[in-house]
Scaffold this active site. Structure first.
Site, PDB file in Angstrom:
ATOM      1  N   TRP A   1      10.609 -10.726 -18.701  1.00 15.06           N
ATOM      2  CA  TRP A   1      12.050 -10.796 -18.531  1.00 15.06           C
ATOM      3  C   TRP A   1      12.654  -9.541 -17.929  1.00 15.06           C
ATOM      4  CZ3 TRP A   1      13.311  -6.621 -21.328  1.00 15.06           C
ATOM      5  CH2 TRP A   1      12.538  -6.320 -22.464  1.00 15.06           C
TER       6      TRP A   1
ATOM      7  N   LYS B   1       5.791 -19.750 -14.834  1.00 12.29           N
ATOM      8  CA  LYS B   1       6.496 -19.783 -16.114  1.00 12.29           C
ATOM      9  C   LYS B   1       7.208 -18.462 -16.337  1.00 12.29           C
ATOM     10  CE  LYS B   1       5.760 -18.701 -20.351  1.00 12.29           C
ATOM     11  NZ  LYS B   1       7.149 -18.350 -20.782  1.00 12.29           N
TER      12      LYS B   1
ATOM     13  N   TYR C   1      -8.056 -17.537 -23.163  1.00 10.97           N
ATOM     14  CA  TYR C   1      -7.807 -18.877 -22.631  1.00 10.97           C
ATOM     15  C   TYR C   1      -8.757 -19.189 -21.471  1.00 10.97           C
ATOM     16  CZ  TYR C   1      -3.289 -18.398 -25.098  1.00 10.97           C
ATOM     17  OH  TYR C   1      -2.300 -18.206 -26.033  1.00 10.97           O
TER      18      TYR C   1
ATOM     19  N   GLU D   1      -1.225  -7.390 -15.279  1.00  7.64           N
ATOM     20  CA  GLU D   1      -0.449  -6.144 -15.168  1.00  7.64           C
ATOM     21  C   GLU D   1       0.246  -5.981 -16.499  1.00  7.64           C
ATOM     22  OE1 GLU D   1       2.463  -3.813 -15.301  1.00  7.64           O
ATOM     23  OE2 GLU D   1       3.466  -5.141 -13.874  1.00  7.64           O
TER      24      GLU D   1
ATOM     25  N   CYS E   1       7.491  -1.211 -17.661  1.00  4.88           N
ATOM     26  CA  CYS E   1       6.116  -0.825 -18.010  1.00  4.88           C
ATOM     27  C   CYS E   1       5.753   0.537 -17.433  1.00  4.88           C
ATOM     28  CB  CYS E   1       5.139  -1.896 -17.545  1.00  4.88           C
ATOM     29  SG  CYS E   1       5.366  -2.397 -15.831  1.00  4.88           S
TER      30      CYS E   1
ATOM     31  N   GLU F   1       3.861   1.917 -26.743  1.00  5.90           N
ATOM     32  CA  GLU F   1       4.884   1.548 -25.765  1.00  5.90           C
ATOM     33  C   GLU F   1       6.114   1.048 -26.510  1.00  5.90           C
ATOM     34  OE1 GLU F   1       5.133  -0.828 -21.557  1.00  5.90           O
ATOM     35  OE2 GLU F   1       4.136  -1.868 -23.207  1.00  5.90           O
TER      36      GLU F   1
END
Length: 496
Positions: free
Chosen positions: A166, A190, A254, A266, A301, A400
């Site tokens: 986001w 997505k 997955y 990333e 990030c 973080e």
């Protein structure tokens, strides 16, 4: 945006026609009828109810992308024609720039000026750059024996699942979608459930620009359901993800549990920003350090969240950063004068405040900030926050935070600076301020980071790759190198 008033933007934001349904096979799709609410961080009020994808909706999107790849025209178009459609997407993004900037500002709290000037510029430039690159790629014909011909060709990898966060909802979507489309792939995107609206607008724009049905599909929903379904789907050939390291691990699982799809990650960062006594301009270094950690509310990030300063200049530099933090205008994201907006959600604001409380408890010195602000608005606003006297073992220096919180650490020599900089599980980015050319080269080589900025921070363009080392991920966005993620090499050997 600087010629538009706050009041005018409030009126225009209310008039937005925000999409609410999935975009599958070139059209809006309500799916199972389930919805979730997007909340505006600026005031805590509800935005539209958006379609909530389950496994069935993801299946429809992947099936549409599979058909479009296996039997549709997109992978078979001349690269120049694919490029023309990407360039048309860039044109439409420019035409709808204000609408998209308002949408992003509403859904995730970014200041409208940053959304318009920085996020939209990046998205437009990304589609334009890959549109121009699409027909510039070449295959290889290695020199072999005189009685043989060898051909090495790059072919599109297939259906790409792209899952994006986001904090830069349109920029990071563009970094995945544009090169994948340029390569001839089809995409199921997505977006984060916190910022789905701008991605749905992008899907509309793609169809308006001439993308065939099924080439770009957008499903909205949460990570544990929709994201997981994309990661596990056997017809997704490549997965590109930007987000937390913890979720990145899930996507690797997955892939292992499904079709061993390639997974490009990333992930997070705890980037060091090293200031040496011979920095060419200490005031600029301090101002850039403050800008870097407070830009986008610290929700980056690559944010230089660890300021490593030589002990001989630590007080001078830290004082300058603190002054800038106190001058920063925190306000409504829809106000063009706002420099720092709202954090994306109340839950995220609470997580950042927990880090701040831990920093205080562990003995770091709070120099400024550390609390909520603008509480009467109902929004999730925090003060720009600076800690010094931070020990490398403290949580402030290790984890973080993804918020407007700066940790200042000191060092006495260059070896210690490099050791502190590399003392993290992350390796996304780093900064270095020095006037010595040899030092710049030597330290840049020693830093374990995908990008090192020297005497600047967050600079670059589409020509250079972006990505991380260690637990900050693998693969690269931006530049021609991004196409490596979305293509397969095929060798054809012809005996003459």
């Amino acid at each position: 945006m600087r010629n538009v008033t706050h009041e005018e933007l409030l009126i225009r934001a209310k008039a937005l026609d925000l999409p609410t349904q999935h975009h599958i096979d070139g059209r809006a799709e309500s799916g199972n009828g389930a919805t979730f609410t997007v909340v505006a961080p600026r005031n805590g009020q509800s935005l539209p109810h958006v379609a909530d994808a389950g496994e069935a909706e993801v299946g429809l999107a992947v099936a549409a992308a599979r058909r479009a790849f296996d039997s549709g025209p997109w992978p078979r178009l001349a690269p120049a024609e694919r490029g023309r459609i990407l360039l048309r997407i860039a044109e439409l993004l420019e035409e709808r720039r204000e609408e998209l900037a308002l949408t992003i500002s509403l859904e995730m709290g970014k200041p409208i000026t940053d959304a318009y000037d920085i996020e939209l510029r990046a998205a437009i430039n990304t589609f334009r750059w890959y549109g121009q690159l699409a027909d510039k790629l070449t295959d290889e014909s290695p020199h072999t024996a005189p009685d043989a011909l060898a051909l090495v060709t790059r072919e599109p990898a297939g259906v790409v699942g792209a899952v994006v966060p986001w904090n830069f909802p349109l920029t990071l979507a563009s970094w995945k979608v544009a090169p994948a489309l340029a390569a001839g792939c089809t995409v199921v995107l997505k977006p984060s459930e916190s910022s789905p609206l701008s991605a749905l607008v992008l899907a509309r724009i793609g169809t308006d620009a001439g993308l065939p049905p099924g080439v770009l599909n957008v499903v909205t929903g949460d990570g544990p359901t929709a994201g997981r379904a994309i990661g596990l789907h056997p017809d997704v050939d490549v997965l590109a993800f930007t987000g937390s390291t913890a979720v990145g691990r899930h996507f690797l699982r997955y892939a292992a549990d499904s079709n061993l799809k390639r997974v490009w990650l990333e992930l997070g960062g705890k980037s060091p920003n090293i200031v040496l006594p011979d920095a060419p301009d200490l005031e600029k270094a301090a101002a850039t350090a403050a800008w870097g950690i407070f830009f986008n509310q610290g929700e980056m990030c690559t944010a230089p969240s660890r300021l490593l300063v030589h002990s001989s200049i630590a007080e001078q530099v830290t004082d300058a950063v603190v002054r800038r933090a106190r001058e920063l205008k925190v306000g409504d994201p829809l106000d063009p004068a706002t420099e720092m907006g709202a954090l994306v959600s109340e839950a995220h604001a609470e997580r950042v405040l927990d880090h701040i409380a831990t920093g205080r408890a562990e003995g770091a010195r709070l120099r400024t900030g550390g609390d909520r602000t603008l509480t009467a608005t109902g929004g999730s606003f925090l003060q720009p926050t600076v800690f010094d006297r931070v020990d490398p073992g403290m949580r402030l220096a290790r984890e973080e935070i993804f918020g407007p919180v700066l940790s200042v650490l000191t060092f006495d020599d260059l070896d210690e600076a490099v050791r502190l900089a590399n003392a993290t599980e992350y390796g996304l980015a780093a900064g270095l301020w020095t006037s010595d050319l040899s030092t710049a080269h030597q330290v840049s080589r020693a830093l374990k980071a995908g990008t090192v900025w020297v005497n600047c921070y967050e600079e670059g363009d589409l020509t250079v790759p972006f990505g991380g080392m260690k637990q900050s991920g693998n693969g690269r966005d931006k530049s021609a190198h991004a196409l490596e993620k979305y293509t397969e090499l095929k060798t054809t050997w012809i005996q003459l």
